[in-house]
Design a protein around this motif. Structure first.
Motif, PDB file in Angstrom:
ATOM      1  N   ALA A  31       0.862  -1.184   0.000  1.00 45.30           N
ATOM      2  CA  ALA A  31       0.000   0.000   0.000  1.00 45.30           C
ATOM      3  C   ALA A  31       0.900   1.236   0.000  1.00 45.30           C
ATOM      4  O   ALA A  31       1.500   1.572   1.026  1.00 45.30           O
ATOM      5  CB  ALA A  31      -0.915  -0.007   1.224  1.00 45.30           C
ATOM      6  N   GLU A  32       1.013   1.882  -1.134  1.00 46.65           N
ATOM      7  CA  GLU A  32       1.951   3.000  -1.310  1.00 46.65           C
ATOM      8  C   GLU A  32       1.401   3.954  -2.360  1.00 46.65           C
ATOM      9  O   GLU A  32       1.135   3.554  -3.489  1.00 46.65           O
ATOM     10  CB  GLU A  32       3.321   2.458  -1.730  1.00 46.65           C
ATOM     11  N   GLY A  77      -5.473   3.684   0.830  1.00 48.34           N
ATOM     12  CA  GLY A  77      -5.861   2.740   1.859  1.00 48.34           C
ATOM     13  C   GLY A  77      -7.132   1.971   1.546  1.00 48.34           C
ATOM     14  O   GLY A  77      -7.239   0.780   1.861  1.00 48.34           O
ATOM     15  N   ALA A 125      -6.355  -0.708  -0.932  1.00 55.03           N
ATOM     16  CA  ALA A 125      -5.561  -1.754  -0.271  1.00 55.03           C
ATOM     17  C   ALA A 125      -6.448  -2.656   0.584  1.00 55.03           C
ATOM     18  O   ALA A 125      -6.300  -3.883   0.576  1.00 55.03           O
ATOM     19  CB  ALA A 125      -4.473  -1.116   0.587  1.00 55.03           C
ATOM     20  N   CYS A 134       2.038  -7.665   4.621  1.00 52.38           N
ATOM     21  CA  CYS A 134       1.588  -6.342   4.157  1.00 52.38           C
ATOM     22  C   CYS A 134       2.678  -5.306   4.400  1.00 52.38           C
ATOM     23  O   CYS A 134       3.254  -5.246   5.493  1.00 52.38           O
ATOM     24  CB  CYS A 134       0.323  -5.905   4.909  1.00 52.38           C
ATOM     25  N   ILE A 186       2.907  -1.246   4.378  1.00 58.10           N
ATOM     26  CA  ILE A 186       1.923  -0.157   4.402  1.00 58.10           C
ATOM     27  C   ILE A 186       2.590   1.192   4.621  1.00 58.10           C
ATOM     28  O   ILE A 186       3.282   1.404   5.635  1.00 58.10           O
ATOM     29  CB  ILE A 186       0.882  -0.401   5.521  1.00 58.10           C
ATOM     30  N   GLY A 194      -2.462   4.872   6.644  1.00 61.34           N
ATOM     31  CA  GLY A 194      -1.907   3.558   6.918  1.00 61.34           C
ATOM     32  C   GLY A 194      -2.249   3.009   8.290  1.00 61.34           C
ATOM     33  O   GLY A 194      -2.429   1.787   8.450  1.00 61.34           O
ATOM     34  N   LEU A 244      -5.739   1.704   8.047  1.00 70.21           N
ATOM     35  CA  LEU A 244      -5.701   0.481   7.239  1.00 70.21           C
ATOM     36  C   LEU A 244      -5.187  -0.693   8.069  1.00 70.21           C
ATOM     37  O   LEU A 244      -5.734  -1.801   8.015  1.00 70.21           O
ATOM     38  CB  LEU A 244      -4.809   0.698   6.012  1.00 70.21           C
ATOM     39  N   ALA A 245      -4.129  -0.453   8.844  1.00 72.09           N
ATOM     40  CA  ALA A 245      -3.572  -1.526   9.674  1.00 72.09           C
ATOM     41  C   ALA A 245      -4.598  -2.036  10.685  1.00 72.09           C
ATOM     42  O   ALA A 245      -4.700  -3.250  10.914  1.00 72.09           O
ATOM     43  CB  ALA A 245      -2.323  -1.028  10.404  1.00 72.09           C
TER      44      ALA A 245
END
Length: 238
Positions: free
Chosen positions: A11-12, A38, A41, A53, A55, A64, A67-68
């Motif tokens: 995820a970038e 995000g 992702a 992953c 991130i 991020g 998302l995590a």
């Protein structure tokens, strides 16, 4: 049959870095799904199975950290690395508190990242290879679940500490047989020094306290050699 390549969710939002990292990892025998924000992702994570992953934190639509948290709700155990330009202590601490296995600040060495990825995937592979080992045991009237670290008898339940859990698991694997003292010390404490031996004796005492509720269960000290978890068959009551 061709060996399956580990699959990474990247995820970038930086297009250049994202493609460079994707190409580098693919050259090193990984499959990589690149998502540039995000939300994309998270959709990819819910749609496919990943082994790890990577991130970025500062991304559009969903950062991020968020998302995590979402990923951890779906799979609490998947390895997760943050890669971020944010290098303040509070950001790094927050990353680890969210369950990150590593927090890598930009710019970073791609080869070092690759080595870290391989190391954590190797660790997980070794752990998964042990999944075929028994994790639940009946100890007289007790039921022991080594994965959940619970020791239950009727409505009573004890949650064991990691060392209590590992020691009881080893005793169960050697049930009614000798668990050599030095083997338990080296596996759980790392070495069989005098002080570690005294520490193990404390944990044996704790396990005996839990198990004393069943008179047919006993941890016996075999002097100078180790311990036996003895489980006797209850005598029939006439």
């Amino acid at each position: 049959m061709e060996e399956r390549k580990p699959k990474i969710l990247l995820a970038e939002d930086d297009s250049n870095l994202g493609m460079l990292l994707k190409n580098y990892l693919e050259l090193n025998e990984f499959q990589v799904e690149l998502a540039r924000d995000g939300i994309l992702a998270l959709a990819a994570f819910r749609r496919e199975k990943f082994d790890l992953c990577l991130i970025d934190i500062m991304m559009p639509n969903m950062d991020g950290f968020t998302l995590a948290e979402e990923i951890r709700d779906v799979d609490p155990d998947i390895p997760l690395f943050f890669i971020s330009a944010k290098n303040m202590k509070e950001d790094i601490v927050k990353g680890y508190k969210l369950g990150a296995d590593d927090y890598i600040t930009k710019p970073f060495d791609s080869e070092v990242l690759l080595l870290k990825i391989r190391a954590i995937l190797k660790r997980n592979q070794e752990l998964n290879s042990k999944e075929s080992e028994p994790v639940e045991f009946d100890i007289g009237s007790f039921h022991f679940n080594a994965r959940l670290r619970t020791l239950e008898r009727g409505e009573q339940s004890h949650t064991l500490s990691p060392k209590e859990n590992e020691l009881l698991k080893m005793l169960c694997e050697h049930m009614n047989d000798l668990l050599p003292r030095e083997i338990a010390l080296k596996k759980i404490w790392g070495s069989d020094t005098y002080f570690n031996g005294r520490s193990m004796d404390v944990y044996i005492a704790k396990l005996r306290k839990y198990l004393r509720e069943d008179p047919n269960v006993e941890i016996v000290n075999i002097h100078g050699n180790g311990f036996r978890l003895v489980v006797r068959t209850p005598k029939n009551v006439s």
